[in-house]
Design a protein around this motif. Structure first.
Motif, mmCIF file in Angstrom:
data_model
loop_
_atom_site.group_PDB
_atom_site.id
_atom_site.type_symbol
_atom_site.label_atom_id
_atom_site.label_comp_id
_atom_site.label_asym_id
_atom_site.label_seq_id
_atom_site.Cartn_x
_atom_site.Cartn_y
_atom_site.Cartn_z
ATOM 1 N N ARG A 1 0.828 -1.209 0.000
ATOM 2 C CA ARG A 1 0.000 0.000 0.000
ATOM 3 C C ARG A 1 0.868 1.267 0.000
ATOM 4 N N GLN A 2 1.889 1.252 0.848
ATOM 5 C CA GLN A 2 2.767 2.422 0.925
ATOM 6 C C GLN A 2 3.517 2.623 -0.387
ATOM 7 N N THR B 1 1.256 4.053 -2.948
ATOM 8 C CA THR B 1 0.964 5.473 -2.689
ATOM 9 C C THR B 1 2.074 6.351 -3.256
ATOM 10 N N ILE B 2 3.305 5.948 -3.011
ATOM 11 C CA ILE B 2 4.455 6.702 -3.553
ATOM 12 C C ILE B 2 4.431 6.643 -5.078
ATOM 13 N N ARG C 1 1.937 6.149 -7.081
ATOM 14 C CA ARG C 1 0.824 6.956 -7.612
ATOM 15 C C ARG C 1 1.194 8.442 -7.632
ATOM 16 N N ARG C 2 1.795 8.895 -6.555
ATOM 17 C CA ARG C 2 2.174 10.306 -6.481
ATOM 18 C C ARG C 2 3.180 10.636 -7.590
ATOM 19 N N ASP C 3 4.194 9.796 -7.715
ATOM 20 C CA ASP C 3 5.226 10.067 -8.715
ATOM 21 C C ASP C 3 4.651 10.005 -10.130
ATOM 22 N N GLU D 1 12.617 15.475 -3.909
ATOM 23 C CA GLU D 1 12.350 15.328 -2.476
ATOM 24 C C GLU D 1 13.423 16.020 -1.646
ATOM 25 N N LEU E 1 8.305 11.606 4.051
ATOM 26 C CA LEU E 1 8.210 10.249 3.506
ATOM 27 C C LEU E 1 8.913 9.254 4.420
ATOM 28 N N ALA E 2 10.127 9.620 4.826
ATOM 29 C CA ALA E 2 10.926 8.688 5.634
ATOM 30 C C ALA E 2 10.264 8.397 6.968
ATOM 31 N N VAL F 1 6.763 6.085 5.845
ATOM 32 C CA VAL F 1 6.876 4.771 5.197
ATOM 33 C C VAL F 1 8.344 4.347 5.176
ATOM 34 N N PRO F 2 8.591 3.035 5.091
ATOM 35 C CA PRO F 2 9.988 2.590 4.998
ATOM 36 C C PRO F 2 10.621 3.109 3.709
ATOM 37 N N LEU F 3 11.893 3.377 3.765
ATOM 38 C CA LEU F 3 12.548 3.913 2.574
ATOM 39 C C LEU F 3 12.555 2.901 1.435
ATOM 40 N N LYS G 1 9.024 4.760 -6.207
ATOM 41 C CA LYS G 1 9.594 5.631 -7.244
ATOM 42 C C LYS G 1 9.887 4.826 -8.506
#
Lengths: 414, 308
Positions: free
Chosen positions: A9-10, A13-14, A16-18, A210, A219-220, A223-225, A232
């Motif tokens: 999920r996380q 989300t990233i 989708r944003r990118d 970023e 972000l950090a 969510v986990p990097l 990304k």
């Protein structure tokens, strides 16, 4: 929610944003249509260059035959026959048959020294034992003139009237002809290289955004990097697929608007594995190439803190890509050689090399093996890339002054 | 028998080294659930690094912490809201999308995030900015948007790193109201600041950090209780001999004197002053402020070390 589901999920989300931040912008339209500009520019420059060369060639390049007046007709006829075998761009320079009685070396040399035209070769002497003088660039012209003399003798003996009249009939093949191994392979390798060069290279600088707007800590913290890394990668892969889908659709339909002979020629070409299988394999190899190189680029790009550092890092990355392209191209040119095996096995050139192979060789099983092999390397590269990304972004280890460390130390209020 | 309060966050012996420097040097923190907890300290004291370790953004070199029952704080990340000191938003995003995105990172679905974002922006007086891109907002407005983004998913634990910096007084009041509203909703709030007035008004408990170490932990009242009351006395008749009756630390201030209230209390002193005929024209007894406590605990040396 399980950890895996949360990670997915996380990550999405990233991604989708990118994806939306890249695709739903006017800049992306520019990027999407950039190949049109590129092609237009190339065509214009190429056209101008070709016109210039053609014009210069028409004005300057010549071959000359000094013959007895009685032989001139024979050489004209021979030239007409031989020239019909060449495409325009491959044809020898225009033939001149000066109306002069002089037929000696001095006259021939004078022809080579002419200023009004660039004479590449001059034939003089009797047709059965002619001498051909030629400039260093006129080797082929000289051979052509020698052949022309031979043709002239034959025509003198048999007459200029054709002894055989062939009927040329164009037949459409029931099955498309496979591309020759080297040209089809090279085409596939180049297409894949071009796409990954254009698209995977983008991720190098994707962390810069970023960094510059300081979102990285948001972000950090959330969510986990690893999710940021994967998100990304997937987001930019979505951008790449959008690009490929757009241009793939155009390419698939462009044959219908091309001139008849070009369209028919394109339609007549087919990869060795058949078009549908080839397309699927091409997409699969593109995915592998993108993820492999993208993971490396993203991991490396995360080490850079400034646009200048990103620029500096881009050079070795591009050199690496070109090296992979060179290796895969060599493999396409020599499908049975050790270079081909090496290119297929080395993970970062494997997608390119195998895409080339898909165009030229009919066996399917090597591709299944290669995809499994590449998939393993994708997993390994993503894992290592994510770790490098984490180190680069969190900056909590290593000798380099790192981002968070710098933030913690430099921040006036802590 | 009183039961120990349930703790939303607990940390013991946190240490973080950057090179040879111990930026955080053995900090303990216990944040009761449902409280507003302040982390106070001068610039460079280690507050931000401590908060990052508490949230799991940085791993401590030593020590351990438990956040909302999780030994690994990141496992609780969906129940946490965080406003970092370095404010950061995507400039190309609209305010509503930015808030929804921050909620989505913490597990809130986009649709709900957008709806809440609209309501929150309206409530914060930023209804006109719902569809504005971040780059078009003022710094204070963008900061408010980020703050709303950090609480849009209604977290149980909210961490605000220097939340008041950069806000004008009106928005500072809005932020204080928002913090109270979140606490009333049941959330626990941990925030760092070096502005004592906010801490004094908001904090149920606080810890004061200096040079990477916790120097005080307790309530605001506890903190103020570490210093004696101070008195400001204005005599009616300042005859000769007045100074001899006042405590030794009395200093003249305007037409009166300021001094620490003696251990025996103010009454015996006042009796002596009245008996000597000095009278009382004015008298105020003041509790020490948190600022006084902070300065005493942190020490002028630490303050002087603070970068400008």
């Amino acid at each position: 929610m399980s950890n895996t589901r949360r990670l997915i999920r996380q990550t999405l989300t990233i991604a989708r944003r990118d994806f939306t931040a890249t695709v739903f912008t006017p800049t992306f339209l520019l990027f999407l249509f950039a190949p049109f500009l590129f092609m237009g520019l190339s065509a214009a420059i190429g056209g101008m260059g070709a016109a210039s060369i053609a014009e210069r060639g028409e004005r300057a390049l010549r071959i000359v035959a000094l013959t007895a007046p009685a032989d001139r007709e024979l050489l004209f006829a021979g030239d007409r026959n031989l020239r019909a075998m060449f495409r325009d761009r491959d044809a020898p320079p225009a033939l001149e048959l000066p109306a002069t009685a002089a037929n000696d070396e001095r006259t021939a040399r004078a022809q080579l020294d002419r200023r009004d035209a660039q004479v590449t070769a001059v034939l003089y002497g009797p047709l059965d034992r002619p001498t051909v003088l030629h400039a260093p660039i006129g080797t082929r012209s000289a051979a052509y003139l020698a052949q022309l003399a031979d043709q002239g003798i034959r025509l003198r003996e048999t007459g200029t009237r054709p002894k055989s009249t062939a009927r040329l009939v164009e037949v459409k093949r029931a099955r498309a002809a496979p591309l020759s191994s080297d040209e089809g392979g090279f085409f596939a390798v180049f297409a894949l290289f071009f796409l990954t060069l254009l698209l995977a290279g983008q991720v190098v600088s994707s962390m810069a955004e970023e960094r510059s707007n300081k979102v990285i800590e948001v972000l950090a913290a959330a969510v986990p990097l690893e999710s940021v890394f994967l998100g990304k990668l997937i987001g930019m892969f979505g951008v790449a697929l959008t690009f490929v889908a757009f241009w793939g659709t155009i390419a698939a339909n462009v044959a219908s608007v091309l001139p008849g002979n070009v369209g028919a020629a394109l339609a007549g070409m087919a990869p060795a594995l058949g078009l549908p299988t080839f397309v699927m394999l091409f997409v699969a190899y593109f995915t592998m190439a993108y993820l492999l190189l993208g993971a490396v680029f993203l991991g490396v790009g995360a080490q850079a803190s400034t646009p200048r550092e990103i620029q500096m890092l881009s050079l070795p990355i591009t050199i690496f890509q070109v090296a992979m392209f060179g290796l895969a191209s060599a493999a396409a040119a020599n499908p049975g050689g050790w270079v081909a095996t090496a290119a297929a096995v080395f993970p970062f050139s494997s997608p390119f090399a195998m895409a080339g192979r898909a165009a030229s060789a009919p066996a399917l099983w090597p591709h299944l093996l290669a995809l499994a092999w590449q998939l393993g390397w994708v997993a390994l590269t993503v894992a290592i890339g994510a770790r490098a990304f984490r180190r680069g972004v969190l900056q909590s280890a290593g000798p380099k002054l790192k981002w968070f460390r710098r933030a913690a130390v430099d921040t006036p209020v802590s | 028998m009183l039961q120990a309060p349930e703790l939303a966050l607990q940390a013991h012996g946190l240490v973080k080294r950057f090179g040879d420097r111990r930026v955080v040097d053995g900090i303990d923190i216990a944040v009761p659930a449902g409280s507003i907890y302040g982390v106070l300290g001068p610039n460079g004291a280690g507050k931000t690094t401590t908060l990052r370790m508490l949230l799991g953004i940085l791993e401590p070199d030593e020590g351990h912490r438990t956040l909302l029952g999780h030994a690994r704080p990141r496992e609780a990340s969906d129940r946490v809201g965080y406003l970092p000191e370095e404010r950061g938003l995507y400039p190309g995003m609209k305010a509503r999308e930015a808030i929804a995105f921050m909620g989505a990172l913490r597990g809130l679905d986009w649709r709900t995030g957008r709806k809440r974002a609209e309501a929150m922006l309206e409530e914060a007086g930023l209804g006109h900015a719902i569809d504005e891109k971040i780059r078009k907002l003022s710094k204070g407005m963008a900061q408010l948007v980020q703050l709303l983004g950090s609480v849009v998913h209604e977290p149980d634990f909210i961490v605000l790193d220097e939340p008041f910096s950069g806000l004008d007084p009106v928005n500072q009041n809005r932020l204080e109201a928002l913090i109270h509203a979140q606490r009333d909703r049941g959330a626990t709030i941990l925030f760092s600041t070096h502005v004592m007035a906010h801490a004094e008004r908001l904090c149920d408990r606080l810890t004061i950090i200096a040079r990477g170490r916790a120097r005080f932990e307790g309530t605001v009242a506890d903190a103020r209780g570490t210093l004696p009351y101070r008195a400001h006395y204005v005599p009616h008749h300042a005859h000769e001999g007045l100074a001899a009756l006042l405590p030794a630390d009395a200093v003249r201030e305007g037409d009166g004197f300021r001094f620490v209230v003696p251990d025996e209390g103010i009454e015996p002193l006042l009796s002596r002053l009245l008996a000597a005929g000095h009278g009382i024209s004015g008298l105020s007894i003041e509790r020490p402020s948190l600022h006084d406590v902070f300065v005493r605990i942190v020490g002028p040396d630490a303050l002087e070390e603070t970068p400008a």
